[in-house]
Design a protein around this motif. Structure first.
Motif, PDB file in Angstrom:
ATOM      1  N   UNK A  30      55.689  46.941  97.293  1.00  0.00           N
ATOM      2  CA  UNK A  30      55.122  45.698  97.812  1.00  0.00           C
ATOM      3  C   UNK A  30      53.634  45.578  97.497  1.00  0.00           C
ATOM      4  N   UNK A  31      52.915  46.699  97.532  1.00  0.00           N
ATOM      5  CA  UNK A  31      51.498  46.668  97.163  1.00  0.00           C
ATOM      6  C   UNK A  31      51.350  46.282  95.694  1.00  0.00           C
ATOM      7  N   UNK A  32      52.221  46.813  94.835  1.00  0.00           N
ATOM      8  CA  UNK A  32      52.192  46.464  93.413  1.00  0.00           C
ATOM      9  C   UNK A  32      52.471  44.975  93.216  1.00  0.00           C
ATOM     10  N   UNK A  33      53.503  44.464  93.907  1.00  0.00           N
ATOM     11  CA  UNK A  33      53.862  43.052  93.795  1.00  0.00           C
ATOM     12  C   UNK A  33      52.721  42.163  94.273  1.00  0.00           C
ATOM     13  N   UNK A  34      52.133  42.503  95.418  1.00  0.00           N
ATOM     14  CA  UNK A  34      51.035  41.714  95.971  1.00  0.00           C
ATOM     15  C   UNK A  34      49.848  41.687  95.014  1.00  0.00           C
ATOM     16  N   UNK A  35      49.521  42.822  94.421  1.00  0.00           N
ATOM     17  CA  UNK A  35      48.378  42.892  93.511  1.00  0.00           C
ATOM     18  C   UNK A  35      48.601  42.017  92.275  1.00  0.00           C
ATOM     19  N   UNK A  36      49.814  42.030  91.733  1.00  0.00           N
ATOM     20  CA  UNK A  36      50.106  41.217  90.547  1.00  0.00           C
ATOM     21  C   UNK A  36      50.033  39.737  90.880  1.00  0.00           C
ATOM     22  N   UNK A  37      50.640  39.329  91.995  1.00  0.00           N
ATOM     23  CA  UNK A  37      50.613  37.912  92.380  1.00  0.00           C
ATOM     24  C   UNK A  37      49.192  37.434  92.633  1.00  0.00           C
ATOM     25  N   UNK A  38      48.422  38.231  93.361  1.00  0.00           N
ATOM     26  CA  UNK A  38      47.052  37.832  93.686  1.00  0.00           C
ATOM     27  C   UNK A  38      46.199  37.730  92.432  1.00  0.00           C
ATOM     28  N   UNK A  92      53.253  38.316 100.408  1.00  0.00           N
ATOM     29  CA  UNK A  92      53.488  39.700 100.001  1.00  0.00           C
ATOM     30  C   UNK A  92      52.572  40.672 100.728  1.00  0.00           C
ATOM     31  N   UNK A  93      51.381  40.206 101.107  1.00  0.00           N
ATOM     32  CA  UNK A  93      50.506  41.058 101.912  1.00  0.00           C
ATOM     33  C   UNK A  93      51.183  41.390 103.233  1.00  0.00           C
ATOM     34  N   UNK A  95      55.606  37.428  86.224  1.00  0.00           N
ATOM     35  CA  UNK A  95      56.123  37.004  87.533  1.00  0.00           C
ATOM     36  C   UNK A  95      57.633  37.218  87.637  1.00  0.00           C
ATOM     37  N   UNK A  96      58.335  37.104  86.528  1.00  0.00           N
ATOM     38  CA  UNK A  96      59.773  37.387  86.535  1.00  0.00           C
ATOM     39  C   UNK A  96      60.034  38.869  86.820  1.00  0.00           C
ATOM     40  N   UNK A  97      59.186  39.743  86.301  1.00  0.00           N
ATOM     41  CA  UNK A  97      59.297  41.172  86.606  1.00  0.00           C
ATOM     42  C   UNK A  97      59.064  41.403  88.101  1.00  0.00           C
ATOM     43  N   UNK A  98      58.050  40.710  88.652  1.00  0.00           N
ATOM     44  CA  UNK A  98      57.763  40.803  90.083  1.00  0.00           C
ATOM     45  C   UNK A  98      58.965  40.356  90.896  1.00  0.00           C
ATOM     46  N   UNK A  99      59.610  39.276  90.455  1.00  0.00           N
ATOM     47  CA  UNK A  99      60.800  38.774  91.145  1.00  0.00           C
ATOM     48  C   UNK A  99      61.896  39.832  91.161  1.00  0.00           C
TER      49      UNK A  99
END
Length: 309
Positions: free
Chosen positions: A20-28, A46-47, A122-126
Motif C-alpha cells: 500500500x505504501x508503494x501504491x500510494x507513492x506511485x499515485x501521489x 491509498x494513504x 497506473x494499470x500496474x498499481x491497479x
C-alpha cells in the motif's frame, strides 16, 4: 475453543502495508506530476490504506481471544474497534476529496498533462490493489479476522476508485487527439463518485462491526431453542440470550429444565447441550442455569417474561 490467529493477521498486514505504501507513492507522484485532482484524491485514499494497516497491527496486538482476569470474555472487541478506526479514516478521506473537488470547481480547472507511460504505470498499481484485496479477504475469511475482511473491503473500494480515475485519465489523454479540451473537467467530476465510493466502504465497515460492540443478538432465540430441545433429557429451555458474531465468537445464556433427579445427570445433559451448540455455532461459550420443573416457562427470549427467575 477460540484460536489465536494474530500471527497470521500480523503477517498479512505487514505485507499489505508495504504494498500500500508503494501504491500510494506511485499515485501521489503521478498526481503531482500531472496535476490530476482525482488521482491525488485516490492517493489520499491509498494513504488511508496504509494507516488502516498500521491501525490493524496495533488492534491485532491487543485482540487476543484468550480471557484473563481483567477481560474474562477475551479481547476480541479490540479487533472490531480497529475496524471502526478504518471507517473513521475513510470518513476523513471522503471529506478531503469533496473539499478538493469543490475548490477546483470554484477556482476553475487546470490542464492535466497525462502520458501513456503514466497510464501503464497506473494499470500496474491497479493490479497490485486487486492482489491485496483478494489476498486479505481470502486469509480473513479463512481465519475469521474482522480487521482483514474490513481492510479487504476498503482495498476493493480502492480498486473501483482507481478504475474510475484511470478511465477519466484515459479520456483526458485521448482529448488531445480529438481536440476536446472540455474533457479536462472529467478529472474534477470523477472526484465526486470517488468520494461516494469511499463513503460506502466506510459505512459497510461500520454496519458489520457495530453489532459486536453493542452486544446485538447473534442468533435468533428460536433457533437456539430448536437445537437445545433436540437434546435428550431437556424438558424446557427459556430466557435465551446471545451476543457476538457467529464464526468469530458467540456467547449464549439460557435457563434449562431437565429430566434429572441428581446433579450428575443434570450436568451430563447440560454438557450435551453445550456440545450441540458448539457443533452448530462454534466457537461458543454457553452459560446454563438449571431450574426446577415449576419454573417452566413458555417465554423463549430473555426477559420476555418479567417474572422469570
Amino acid at each position: 475453543m477460540v484460536t489465536d490467529n494474530r500471527f497470521q493477521v500480523r503477517r498479512v498486514l505487514l505485507v499489505t502495508l508495504a504494498l500500500n505504501i508503494l501504491v500510494m507513492a506511485i499515485k501521489a507522484t503521478i498526481g503531482l506530476l500531472t496535476g490530476s485532482l482525482s488521482l491525488l484524491a485516490d492517493a489520499l485514499h491509498s494513504i488511508t490504506d496504509s494507516a488502516n494497516n498500521i491501525l490493524g497491527l496495533v488492534a491485532n496486538h491487543f485482540a487476543t481471544p484468550k480471557p484473563d482476569r481483567e477481560h474474562p470474555y477475551g479481547h476480541q472487541k479490540f479487533d472490531a474497534i480497529g475496524a471502526l478506526g478504518v471507517a473513521a479514516f475513510l470518513g476523513i478521506a471522503c471529506f478531503e476529496i469533496l473539499k478538493g473537488a469543490i475548490d477546483r470547481l470554484l477556482t476553475g480547472t487546470q490542464e492535466i498533462s497525462i502520458t501513456a507511460s503514466h497510464l501503464w504505470l497506473l494499470l500496474v498499481v491497479l493490479g497490485v490493489n486487486i492482489f491485496v484485496a483478494f489476498y486479505e479477504r481470502s486469509v480473513g475469511q479463512k481465519i475469521g479476522s474482522s480487521i482483514l475482511i474490513a481492510d479487504a473491503k476498503h482495498t476493493m473500494g480502492d480498486v473501483w476508485v482507481t478504475m474510475i480515475v484511470i478511465g477519466g485519465l484515459v479520456g483526458i489523454w485521448s482529448a488531445r487527439n480529438v481536440d476536446l479540451p472540455q474533457l479536462q473537467w472529467l478529472d474534477v467530476l470523477l472526484a465526486f463518485p470517488v468520494a461516494l465510493l469511499v463513503f460506502q466502504s466506510g459505512w459497510d465497515v461500520v454496519r458489520e462491526n457495530l453489532p459486536w460492540l453493542v452486544d446485538e443478538i447473534a442468533i435468533a432465540p428460536e433457533a437456539i431453542y430448536e437445537e437445545v430441545m433436540q437434546v435428550r433429557g431437556v424438558r424446557n429451555c427459556h430466557a435465551i440470550a446471545s451476543r457476538g458474531i457467529v464464526g468469530r465468537q458467540v456467547f449464549i445464556e439460557m435457563h434449562l429444565i431437565v429430566n434429572a433427579n441428581d446433579v450428575e445427570t443434570a450436568h451430563q445433559i447440560t454438557e450435551a447441550v453445550e456440545d450441540r451448540l458448539e457443533q452448530r455455532y462454534a466457537p461458543v461459550r454457553t452459560i446454563i442455569h438449571v431450574e426446577p420443573p415449576e419454573y417452566m416457562s413458555q417465554y423463549i427470549s430473555y426477559d420476555a417474561d418479567p417474572g422469570h427467575k
